[in-house]
Motif scaffolding. Sequence first.
Motif, mmCIF file in Angstrom:
data_model
loop_
_atom_site.group_PDB
_atom_site.id
_atom_site.type_symbol
_atom_site.label_atom_id
_atom_site.label_comp_id
_atom_site.label_asym_id
_atom_site.label_seq_id
_atom_site.Cartn_x
_atom_site.Cartn_y
_atom_site.Cartn_z
ATOM 1 N N HIS A 33 0.795 -1.229 0.000
ATOM 2 C CA HIS A 33 0.000 0.000 0.000
ATOM 3 C C HIS A 33 0.826 1.277 0.000
ATOM 4 C CE1 HIS A 33 -3.556 -2.385 0.710
ATOM 5 N NE2 HIS A 33 -2.937 -2.993 1.702
ATOM 6 N N TYR A 36 5.464 3.458 -3.177
ATOM 7 C CA TYR A 36 6.132 2.697 -4.229
ATOM 8 C C TYR A 36 5.768 1.220 -4.157
ATOM 9 C CZ TYR A 36 8.794 6.948 -4.643
ATOM 10 O OH TYR A 36 9.140 8.262 -4.806
ATOM 11 N N LEU A 38 2.935 -2.179 -4.506
ATOM 12 C CA LEU A 38 2.337 -2.867 -5.641
ATOM 13 C C LEU A 38 1.163 -2.095 -6.224
ATOM 14 C CD1 LEU A 38 2.419 -6.521 -4.271
ATOM 15 C CD2 LEU A 38 3.949 -5.476 -5.930
ATOM 16 N N GLU A 39 0.324 -1.503 -5.380
ATOM 17 C CA GLU A 39 -0.818 -0.736 -5.897
ATOM 18 C C GLU A 39 -0.352 0.503 -6.647
ATOM 19 O OE1 GLU A 39 -3.326 0.023 -2.553
ATOM 20 O OE2 GLU A 39 -4.063 -2.031 -2.471
ATOM 21 N N THR A 41 2.471 0.817 -8.186
ATOM 22 C CA THR A 41 3.083 0.351 -9.432
ATOM 23 C C THR A 41 2.024 0.079 -10.488
ATOM 24 O OG1 THR A 41 4.881 -0.641 -8.158
ATOM 25 C CG2 THR A 41 4.597 -1.414 -10.412
ATOM 26 N N GLU A 42 0.910 -0.497 -10.087
ATOM 27 C CA GLU A 42 -0.184 -0.737 -11.030
ATOM 28 C C GLU A 42 -0.749 0.579 -11.553
ATOM 29 O OE1 GLU A 42 -2.962 -3.155 -8.935
ATOM 30 O OE2 GLU A 42 -1.693 -4.945 -9.021
ATOM 31 N N GLU A 43 -0.892 1.565 -10.688
ATOM 32 C CA GLU A 43 -1.389 2.880 -11.109
ATOM 33 C C GLU A 43 -0.403 3.542 -12.069
ATOM 34 O OE1 GLU A 43 -3.650 6.136 -11.747
ATOM 35 O OE2 GLU A 43 -4.258 4.266 -10.773
ATOM 36 N N GLU A 45 1.577 2.028 -14.088
ATOM 37 C CA GLU A 45 1.472 1.299 -15.364
ATOM 38 C C GLU A 45 0.236 1.745 -16.132
ATOM 39 O OE1 GLU A 45 2.493 -1.186 -18.444
ATOM 40 O OE2 GLU A 45 3.677 -0.494 -16.742
ATOM 41 N N ARG A 46 -0.900 1.949 -15.436
ATOM 42 C CA ARG A 46 -2.103 2.441 -16.112
ATOM 43 C C ARG A 46 -1.855 3.827 -16.708
ATOM 44 N NH1 ARG A 46 -4.863 -0.271 -11.867
ATOM 45 N NH2 ARG A 46 -4.784 1.568 -10.533
ATOM 46 N N GLN A 47 -1.188 4.678 -15.970
ATOM 47 C CA GLN A 47 -0.876 6.013 -16.476
ATOM 48 C C GLN A 47 0.066 5.937 -17.668
ATOM 49 O OE1 GLN A 47 0.655 8.375 -13.272
ATOM 50 N NE2 GLN A 47 -1.329 8.509 -12.230
ATOM 51 N N ARG A 48 1.026 5.024 -17.626
ATOM 52 C CA ARG A 48 1.977 4.885 -18.737
ATOM 53 C C ARG A 48 1.259 4.469 -20.010
ATOM 54 N NH1 ARG A 48 4.377 1.444 -21.757
ATOM 55 N NH2 ARG A 48 3.417 -0.334 -20.750
#
Length: 106
Positions: A33, A36, A38-39, A41-43, A45-48
């Motif tokens: 949480h 930096y 896991l959550e 990192t997923e956000e 990646e979505r932005q990327r």
Amino acid sequence: MWTKHHRQRKLGRLIVPAITIAFLSYFGYHSVHGAYGLEATEEFERQRVARADELADLTQKRKALERQVELLSDGSLEHDILDEKARYQLNLSRSDEIVIFNSYFH
């Protein structure tokens, strides 16, 4: 001869495991949480992915604009492009023409 016998405390045996559990719990929570984790990192990646799509769209628009500039500035002015741009800028059309508005020149 005097000897001292210390009675072992049950609480003393639990201090190190309790500290270890607290330490692992703290870092385990923040690895999922945290800023930096896991959550996050997923956000990221979505932005990327969203920005990569936006970049592809902007690249396509830029190529279209570069093509228009090339047609207007290669030395021999394309008359149909010049006519189209002038009509769009002046908001003029002939009576026998059908006008379809497109955001091509914006």
